[in-house]
Motif scaffolding. Structure first.
Motif, PDB file in Angstrom:
ATOM      1  N   ALA A 164      -3.708   6.450   7.856  1.00  0.00           N
ATOM      2  CA  ALA A 164      -2.584   7.098   7.564  1.00  0.00           C
ATOM      3  C   ALA A 164      -3.019   8.623   6.826  1.00  0.00           C
ATOM      4  O   ALA A 164      -2.330   9.534   7.296  1.00  0.00           O
ATOM      5  CB  ALA A 164      -1.539   6.410   6.839  1.00  0.00           C
ATOM      6  N   GLU A 165      -3.816   8.421   5.804  1.00  0.00           N
ATOM      7  CA  GLU A 165      -4.050   9.500   5.174  1.00  0.00           C
ATOM      8  C   GLU A 165      -4.837  10.922   6.183  1.00  0.00           C
ATOM      9  O   GLU A 165      -4.531  12.010   6.109  1.00  0.00           O
ATOM     10  CB  GLU A 165      -5.042   9.379   3.895  1.00  0.00           C
ATOM     11  CG  GLU A 165      -5.422  10.377   3.148  1.00  0.00           C
ATOM     12  CD  GLU A 165      -6.176   9.904   1.967  1.00  0.00           C
ATOM     13  OE1 GLU A 165      -5.704   9.992   0.865  1.00  0.00           O
ATOM     14  OE2 GLU A 165      -7.394  10.032   2.240  1.00  0.00           O
TER      15      GLU A 165
ATOM     16  N   THR B 215     -14.761   2.444   4.946  1.00  0.00           N
ATOM     17  CA  THR B 215     -13.644   1.435   5.017  1.00  0.00           C
ATOM     18  C   THR B 215     -12.575   1.058   5.983  1.00  0.00           C
ATOM     19  O   THR B 215     -13.013   2.094   6.880  1.00  0.00           O
ATOM     20  CB  THR B 215     -12.494   2.174   3.771  1.00  0.00           C
ATOM     21  OG1 THR B 215     -11.427   1.105   3.802  1.00  0.00           O
ATOM     22  CG2 THR B 215     -12.096   3.617   4.085  1.00  0.00           C
ATOM     23  N   GLU B 216     -12.192   0.138   6.228  1.00  0.00           N
ATOM     24  CA  GLU B 216     -11.374  -0.088   7.346  1.00  0.00           C
ATOM     25  C   GLU B 216      -9.973  -0.128   6.975  1.00  0.00           C
ATOM     26  O   GLU B 216      -9.107  -0.458   8.091  1.00  0.00           O
ATOM     27  CB  GLU B 216     -11.750  -1.532   7.919  1.00  0.00           C
ATOM     28  CG  GLU B 216     -13.152  -1.507   8.312  1.00  0.00           C
ATOM     29  CD  GLU B 216     -13.672  -2.716   9.167  1.00  0.00           C
ATOM     30  OE1 GLU B 216     -13.098  -3.911   8.818  1.00  0.00           O
ATOM     31  OE2 GLU B 216     -14.496  -2.464  10.122  1.00  0.00           O
ATOM     32  N   SER B 217      -9.649   0.434   5.947  1.00  0.00           N
ATOM     33  CA  SER B 217      -8.178   0.392   5.338  1.00  0.00           C
ATOM     34  C   SER B 217      -7.161   1.212   6.307  1.00  0.00           C
ATOM     35  O   SER B 217      -7.464   2.326   6.847  1.00  0.00           O
ATOM     36  CB  SER B 217      -8.130   0.802   4.152  1.00  0.00           C
ATOM     37  OG  SER B 217      -6.744   1.241   3.797  1.00  0.00           O
TER      38      SER B 217
ATOM     39  N   PRO C 195      -8.694   3.209  -1.071  1.00  0.00           N
ATOM     40  CA  PRO C 195      -8.381   2.683   0.168  1.00  0.00           C
ATOM     41  C   PRO C 195      -8.007   1.110   0.315  1.00  0.00           C
ATOM     42  O   PRO C 195      -7.370   0.652   1.126  1.00  0.00           O
ATOM     43  CB  PRO C 195      -9.432   3.281   1.102  1.00  0.00           C
ATOM     44  CG  PRO C 195     -10.544   3.422   0.472  1.00  0.00           C
ATOM     45  CD  PRO C 195     -10.021   3.818  -0.687  1.00  0.00           C
ATOM     46  N   ASP C 196      -8.974   0.379  -0.507  1.00  0.00           N
ATOM     47  CA  ASP C 196      -8.899  -1.200  -0.338  1.00  0.00           C
ATOM     48  C   ASP C 196      -8.445  -1.736  -1.500  1.00  0.00           C
ATOM     49  O   ASP C 196      -8.824  -1.432  -2.704  1.00  0.00           O
ATOM     50  CB  ASP C 196     -10.469  -1.590   0.057  1.00  0.00           C
ATOM     51  CG  ASP C 196     -10.541  -1.154   1.253  1.00  0.00           C
ATOM     52  OD1 ASP C 196     -10.267  -1.311   2.356  1.00  0.00           O
ATOM     53  OD2 ASP C 196     -11.471   0.029   1.240  1.00  0.00           O
TER      54      ASP C 196
ATOM     55  N   ALA D 149       0.951  -1.110   0.105  1.00  0.00           N
ATOM     56  CA  ALA D 149      -0.029  -0.215  -0.084  1.00  0.00           C
ATOM     57  C   ALA D 149       0.850   1.389   0.118  1.00  0.00           C
ATOM     58  O   ALA D 149       0.305   2.348  -0.413  1.00  0.00           O
ATOM     59  CB  ALA D 149      -0.931   0.000   1.111  1.00  0.00           C
ATOM     60  N   THR D 150       2.130   1.089   0.630  1.00  0.00           N
ATOM     61  CA  THR D 150       3.116   2.432   0.404  1.00  0.00           C
ATOM     62  C   THR D 150       3.276   2.713  -0.971  1.00  0.00           C
ATOM     63  O   THR D 150       3.551   3.897  -1.145  1.00  0.00           O
ATOM     64  CB  THR D 150       4.264   1.950   1.198  1.00  0.00           C
ATOM     65  OG1 THR D 150       4.909   0.968   0.721  1.00  0.00           O
ATOM     66  CG2 THR D 150       3.934   1.639   2.846  1.00  0.00           C
TER      67      THR D 150
ATOM     68  N   GLN E 249      -1.965  12.399   7.433  1.00  0.00           N
ATOM     69  CA  GLN E 249      -1.350  13.078   6.540  1.00  0.00           C
ATOM     70  C   GLN E 249      -2.069  14.523   6.272  1.00  0.00           C
ATOM     71  O   GLN E 249      -1.214  15.362   6.052  1.00  0.00           O
ATOM     72  CB  GLN E 249      -0.968  12.112   5.174  1.00  0.00           C
ATOM     73  CG  GLN E 249      -0.267  12.621   4.053  1.00  0.00           C
ATOM     74  CD  GLN E 249      -0.483  11.930   2.712  1.00  0.00           C
ATOM     75  OE1 GLN E 249      -1.096  11.027   2.918  1.00  0.00           O
ATOM     76  NE2 GLN E 249       0.545  12.288   1.956  1.00  0.00           N
TER      77      GLN E 249
ATOM     78  N   PHE F 245       0.071   4.806  -2.262  1.00  0.00           N
ATOM     79  CA  PHE F 245       0.177   6.042  -1.201  1.00  0.00           C
ATOM     80  C   PHE F 245       1.323   6.903  -1.517  1.00  0.00           C
ATOM     81  O   PHE F 245       0.996   8.258  -1.641  1.00  0.00           O
ATOM     82  CB  PHE F 245       0.166   5.544   0.180  1.00  0.00           C
ATOM     83  CG  PHE F 245      -0.237   6.482   1.426  1.00  0.00           C
ATOM     84  CD1 PHE F 245      -1.465   6.540   1.679  1.00  0.00           C
ATOM     85  CD2 PHE F 245       0.519   7.038   2.085  1.00  0.00           C
ATOM     86  CE1 PHE F 245      -2.108   7.382   2.544  1.00  0.00           C
ATOM     87  CE2 PHE F 245       0.131   7.827   3.078  1.00  0.00           C
ATOM     88  CZ  PHE F 245      -1.255   7.969   3.419  1.00  0.00           C
TER      89      PHE F 245
ATOM     90  N   ILE G 140      -4.833   2.769   5.201  1.00  0.00           N
ATOM     91  CA  ILE G 140      -4.444   3.932   4.006  1.00  0.00           C
ATOM     92  C   ILE G 140      -5.380   5.105   4.783  1.00  0.00           C
ATOM     93  O   ILE G 140      -4.911   6.298   4.840  1.00  0.00           O
ATOM     94  CB  ILE G 140      -4.957   3.426   2.975  1.00  0.00           C
ATOM     95  CG1 ILE G 140      -3.775   2.566   2.123  1.00  0.00           C
ATOM     96  CG2 ILE G 140      -5.042   4.695   1.776  1.00  0.00           C
ATOM     97  CD1 ILE G 140      -4.021   2.453   0.780  1.00  0.00           C
TER      98      ILE G 140
ATOM     99  N   LEU H 184       3.329   3.986   5.642  1.00  0.00           N
ATOM    100  CA  LEU H 184       2.656   4.704   4.829  1.00  0.00           C
ATOM    101  C   LEU H 184       2.977   6.335   4.895  1.00  0.00           C
ATOM    102  O   LEU H 184       3.282   6.727   3.907  1.00  0.00           O
ATOM    103  CB  LEU H 184       0.952   4.670   4.805  1.00  0.00           C
ATOM    104  CG  LEU H 184       0.608   3.185   4.502  1.00  0.00           C
ATOM    105  CD1 LEU H 184      -1.029   3.056   5.047  1.00  0.00           C
ATOM    106  CD2 LEU H 184       0.449   3.290   3.185  1.00  0.00           C
ATOM    107  N   LEU H 185       3.186   6.928   6.062  1.00  0.00           N
ATOM    108  CA  LEU H 185       3.432   8.219   6.174  1.00  0.00           C
ATOM    109  C   LEU H 185       4.856   8.732   5.781  1.00  0.00           C
ATOM    110  O   LEU H 185       5.227   9.383   5.079  1.00  0.00           O
ATOM    111  CB  LEU H 185       3.088   8.649   7.614  1.00  0.00           C
ATOM    112  CG  LEU H 185       1.826   8.796   7.916  1.00  0.00           C
ATOM    113  CD1 LEU H 185       1.646   8.894   9.604  1.00  0.00           C
ATOM    114  CD2 LEU H 185       0.915   9.855   7.136  1.00  0.00           C
TER     115      LEU H 185
END
Lengths: 459, 459
Positions: free
Chosen positions: B143-144, B136-138, A395-396, A374-375, B147, A378, B140, B273-274
């Motif tokens: 992290a977003e 969503t449970e992501s 997101p998924d 996922a990075t 961010q 992203f 991502i 991710l960040l």
């Protein structure tokens, strides 16, 4: 047992497809107002009842529609929601003008509340966009008011509109000449019905012979003779409507009446100033029969209609007033200003098909490819944003086709896809979501150039 | 008799010097939210009382502070002003999500109202800036959220800040391991006092030996033994606070507890991710003792403080929730989001001296030289604006020195002066209002270049 998620009667939610063009228009208005040196202020949504209902602050109709506000421990009848931005502005000026100084140019954008009977297209909360210049009687401020309306509507994408101009002093001078100076109010109310009932009915009303629903209590007293009424209508309707080219004739007709002449001079000055500023003459017209608001305004008056959409009424009105703050202080502060009716304008533009209905604010969706860390998407999205290109990451890591469907539905222009092979090689695929064409194996630099070029050409 | 122009108790006017940086910050927030694909929505300021006070919608404290709204002909107790943007968002989602679809990312900026006791810096109307991703449970989306906080504050000019992260599952897993799974609420309330009362007092409270003002009704029942409490604090305080480097130790300590491990994995994913998005690691810290909001949030939690200004409290908080819409529908919709406290942030930045106090939005004032036709400065200003340079014309042809005084006071950078000689020759003088230096006899093209260069360098 669930709670019904409906909004209260006469109120509404604004979903993204309408809120996106709305935000864009508000940003454009703010930018226009600011470019002329108008500065923002904010006042509370809640005002003291006395400020809102003080003598002359609002019409009886508006006062009947007021929303009262109370909290636990607070006294009833003391607070209310504002019904416009003008009364709060007058209060603000009375309170703060000594620190701020004049001339003072401010804009304010915000919700106002009126408990009107709910009807299609009429809401109990709506947005006003006001701008005013106080502390000067200069025609520059008058002309600038029209110029701001012109610039704001042009930048908002309204293709063709007409700003009708009048000056209260022309009519007042004429009425004084006819010997009926004290009757301006009656004359204005009669003139205001002109478009609806026609000249003969207006003449009848001015003679005290009005008929029908809208008869006033004093309708059977004559304001003037039929001859006077015909002469009045000849000037204000037959000779008083048109472009700047009608001014010489009016100056000849009325130049001997000092007050009327002052009004005509102001209109000429405003036309000259607007010409120097590049405002298209075809967007301006004089209309001496324009009566709405004349009982409040004391000099120039503006009303703006969109060409071909006049049935929506005025989308920006305003004018000059002698004294903004009389309710709150003895100081005299003249000014001029106007208000743009955002909700009416948006409703018109939506019906005319001039609003682009999109459910996204970004041109790019970055797909979340199953099996790729996922990075990767992203990080790509972050680099696109750093290059000034808005991007959303799905997101998924669901099936890529479903992600493309989401992008198409929302109105993303492109999808960026990085599968396992592209990831290994540091490359990107770019899919155009309308044509479904795909450019494969782009570097990040290539991706940015292709997208920037496409967006530049397409917008 | 004039009406007192004061605002109601606990409310305030926002004058230009504060409204200008405030508008700039809001524009920056909107642009940041939009660049991530968050779309705007609007909901009314007035909601049905039932929506706001429905079971669980607001805390008792918030409900006591509610402002009720009534209009003539309306029934009392039916309508109220919103006290946050979360409950209206939940209602909006329940009503519209079938048309909109998920994932749905929205932002909303607006006033909320709470009848708090008036106090310095606390107002009964304040602005919230919320953004959320639902459906969503992501990780991502988790992290977003951090961010977006990071990007918004960076672009708003906040020099250094810390986003503290926690995940509810770490504490829940640990408490289950200690055999006190049902006691999370009590533990959270005790932990929340850590900064104020210190570790020993928290241990005492967890043993049921709390003293002093903040004692709860069940404070004399023990939650755990002293030994358990010490072990808990050792993990969450001594070993649970720091950068990403503390994660391996925590993973060793708690990796055998499935729920705690899930929480730690989420935190690690968010850090990864960040990192890929270029978010500076020095702006992030893990804080397992971070308890505020944990009783509402179900996964990751955020709190943000400005470095050196921690006493202002969190300026952006948020987290993940299991189900946004449970009050309004049976459908389950997980999500994650945060809110930026605009008023608190602005108060902090004002006190820190980070806000540029200016009473104008344009760099140029065009003087209105006595004896020169007003169309000259009016036309010059229009041409500067067309070149993208904001300009204000002084409306009255008063003494030029007084016009310069107005420009200096408002904070205009330059004045453009066209006297009779310059007008004859089509030339312009440009005065720097801070240095008082003047460049004479510029052409319009030269004027634009000089000003554009100076503004580009100066901003």
């Amino acid at each position: 047992m669930s709670i019904d998620p409906r909004v209260a009667s006469g109120l509404r939610d604004i979903p993204p497809a309408l809120a996106i063009p709305r935000e864009r228009m508000l940003a454009s208005f703010r930018s226009t107002f600011s470019s002329f040196g108008f500065v923002p202020i904010e006042t509370p949504h809640i005002e003291r009842m006395e400020v809102l209902t003080g003598k002359g602050a609002g019409s009886d109709e508006v006062l009947r529609q007021i929303f009262e506000v109370t909290n636990k421990g607070g006294e009833a009848g003391k607070l209310a929601l504002r019904f416009d931005l003008t009364v709060p502005f007058a209060r603000f000026v009375a309170k703060h003008i000594n620190e701020i100084g004049v001339p003072f140019k401010r804009f304010a954008i915000g919700s106002v509340f009126r408990g009107e009977r709910p009807a299609k297209g009429r809401f109990r909360e709506f947005t006003q966009c006001d701008f005013d210049t106080v502390g000067t009687e200069s025609s520059i401020a008058d002309a600038e008011t029209a110029q701001v309306i012109y610039t704001a509507l042009t930048k908002a994408g309204v293709p063709a509109f007409t700003i009708a101009l009048n000056n209260r002093n022309v009519l007042d001078g004429l009425l004084e000449h006819l010997g009926v100076a004290g009757q301006t109010g009656r004359v204005l109310r009669a003139l205001d019905k002109l478009a609806k009932v026609g000249q003969d009915a207006v003449v009848a009303e001015l003679q005290g012979k009005a008929k029908g629903d809208e008869v006033e209590t004093d309708a059977n007293t004559a304001v003037m003779s039929e001859d006077q009424a015909r002469r009045l209508l000849d000037v204000v309707v037959e000779q008083g409507r048109g472009g700047v080219e009608i001014l010489p004739n009016l100056e000849t007709l009325l130049g001997h009446l000092p007050q009327a002449k002052a009004g005509l001079t102001n209109l000429r000055d405003v036309f000259n100033l607007l010409g120097a500023a590049g405002v298209s003459e075809s967007s301006l017209k004089i209309d001496l029969a324009l009566a709405r608001g004349l009982d409040y305004y004391t000099g120039i008056v503006f009303e703006t209609t969109v060409n071909g959409w006049e049935r929506f009424g005025s989308i920006s009105s305003g004018g000059r007033y002698d004294n903004l703050v009389s309710l709150f202080t003895d100081r005299r502060l003249p000014g001029v200003g106007a208000s743009i009716g955002l909700d009416r304008l948006l409703a018109l533009m939506e019906e005319a098909g001039w609003l682009e209905a999109k459910a996204t604010t970004v041109p790019i969706m970055v797909a979340n490819f199953p099996g790729v860390d996922a990075t990767v998407p992203f990080g790509v999205a972050a680099r696109l944003r750093a290059a000034g290109i808005g991007a959303e990451v799905y997101p998924d890591p669901i099936q890529v086709g479903k992600q493309m469907g989401y992008g198409s539905t929302r109105g993303h222009r492109f999808a960026v896809i990085v599968g396992p092979d592209e990831n290994t090689n540091g490359l990107f695929n770019l899919r155009d979501l309308s044509t479904r064409q795909e450019q494969k194996g782009l570097s990040l630099g290539q991706l940015e150039s292709v997208v920037t070029a496409a967006l530049g050409a397409g917008q």
